[in-house]
Scaffold this active site. Structure first.
Site, PDB file in Angstrom:
ATOM      1  N   ASP A  63       0.831  -1.209   0.000  1.00 16.14           N
ATOM      2  CA  ASP A  63       0.000   0.000   0.000  1.00 16.14           C
ATOM      3  C   ASP A  63       0.866   1.259   0.000  1.00 16.14           C
ATOM      4  OD1 ASP A  63      -2.062  -1.753   0.265  1.00 16.14           O
ATOM      5  OD2 ASP A  63      -2.847  -0.922   2.135  1.00 16.14           O
ATOM      6  N   HIS A  70       4.088  -2.166   3.023  1.00 15.03           N
ATOM      7  CA  HIS A  70       4.121  -0.816   2.448  1.00 15.03           C
ATOM      8  C   HIS A  70       5.441  -0.629   1.712  1.00 15.03           C
ATOM      9  CE1 HIS A  70       1.201  -0.815   5.688  1.00 15.03           C
ATOM     10  NE2 HIS A  70       0.573   0.153   5.030  1.00 15.03           N
TER      11      HIS A  70
HETATM   12 NI    NI Z   1      -2.429   2.992   3.436  1.00 13.28          NI
END
Ligand code: NI
Length: 270
Positions: free
Chosen positions: A96, A237
């Site tokens: 993400d 991430h």
């Molecule tokens: Ni996020």
């Protein structure tokens, strides 16, 4: 006399025709049996090749680990091969908040390992990093929508939610020509009624090492590897150097355990 001669001729011609018919019938039967046998042996050799390829892939990935362990690694891989015949466990790596400065290193590492991942992009991060997004798309990674400026969708009006999704869709489409149908709601906060307004498929996760809270790579790797499971979706991430390093080590570790990395759509379609 000529009548008798004619009858004899007809009789013998009949026998010759009968013999020819029988011969051609037998030949046809033999050909069919041969084809069936060939098919069977071809199938066998195809699955044989697959086994060999899988084994050499495994051995290649084994070679990437420290040399001292490679013998042990190959033995482990052989054991995994027998399990592959039953069922190969599948798992998805998802990232993400990108694209970021570190995303290219991640793409390099994934490419070296032959692994596809899923990237949920923040719309406002795309500008200036179009080449990275295009590379993701071209290399077969799945691209999803993570809103335009990383907002909590459940705190917005329906119009504002639609705008967040729409602007990001456009940013992704302008670079790749691809309209994604997958959305990862920030903080995992999504309400089913949003699907009435937004035709997107929400993608959540079940393995979360909270990589954004730490730069301790060993810890991130341990958390993911210890909770890995067939059909699992890992949340990470790609905007942290430590996360990228951890993700590649996770790939090496789980591949050596026999896991196959897939994009999330493959798990959701089941
Ligand atoms: Ni996020």
């Amino acid at each position: 006399m000529s009548d008798k001669y004619g009858t004899v001729l007809l009789f013998y011609t009949g026998i010759v025709v009968l013999v020819l018919l029988m011969a051609s019938g037998i030949e046809r039967y033999q050909n069919r049996a041969l084809t069936v046998n060939q098919d069977a042996s071809e199938n066998q050799s195809v699955s044989g090749n697959l086994d060999t390829e899988e084994r050499s892939d495994k051995e290649a990935s084994g070679d990437q680990t420290e040399e001292g362990q490679s013998d042990q690694q190959i033995q482990t891989n052989k054991r995994v091969d027998t399990q592959l015949d039953v069922h190969t466990p599948r798992i998805a790596l998802t990232f993400d908040d990108g694209p970021s400065y570190y995303t290219e290193d991640l793409l390099d590492g994934l490419q070296e390992r032959g692994v596809l991942a899923s990237f949920f992009l923040v719309g406002e991060n795309i500008e200036g990093k179009e080449a990275i997004v295009l590379r993701m798309y071209d290399e077969g990674h799945l691209i999803g929508n993570h809103t335009y400026d990383h907002v909590q969708l459940t705190s917005l009006s329906t119009e504002a939610v639609c705008e967040q999704i729409r602007k990001t869709q456009k940013a992704i489409y302008d670079v790749t020509g691809y309209n994604t149908v997958y959305v990862r709601p920030p903080y995992g906060l999504w309400q089913e009624e949003l699907e009435y307004y937004v035709t997107m498929i929400p993608v959540l996760w079940d393995i979360d090492p909270e990589d954004w809270t730490t730069s301790y790579v060993d810890g991130i790797v341990k958390k993911v590897v210890s909770s890995a499971r067939d059909g699992g979706i890992i949340l990470m991430h790609d905007n942290y150097e430590s996360s990228v390093e951890a993700a590649l080590r996770i790939v090496d570790e789980l591949q050596s355990q026999g896991y196959c990395f897939v994009t999330v759509d493959e798990l959701l379609d089941d």
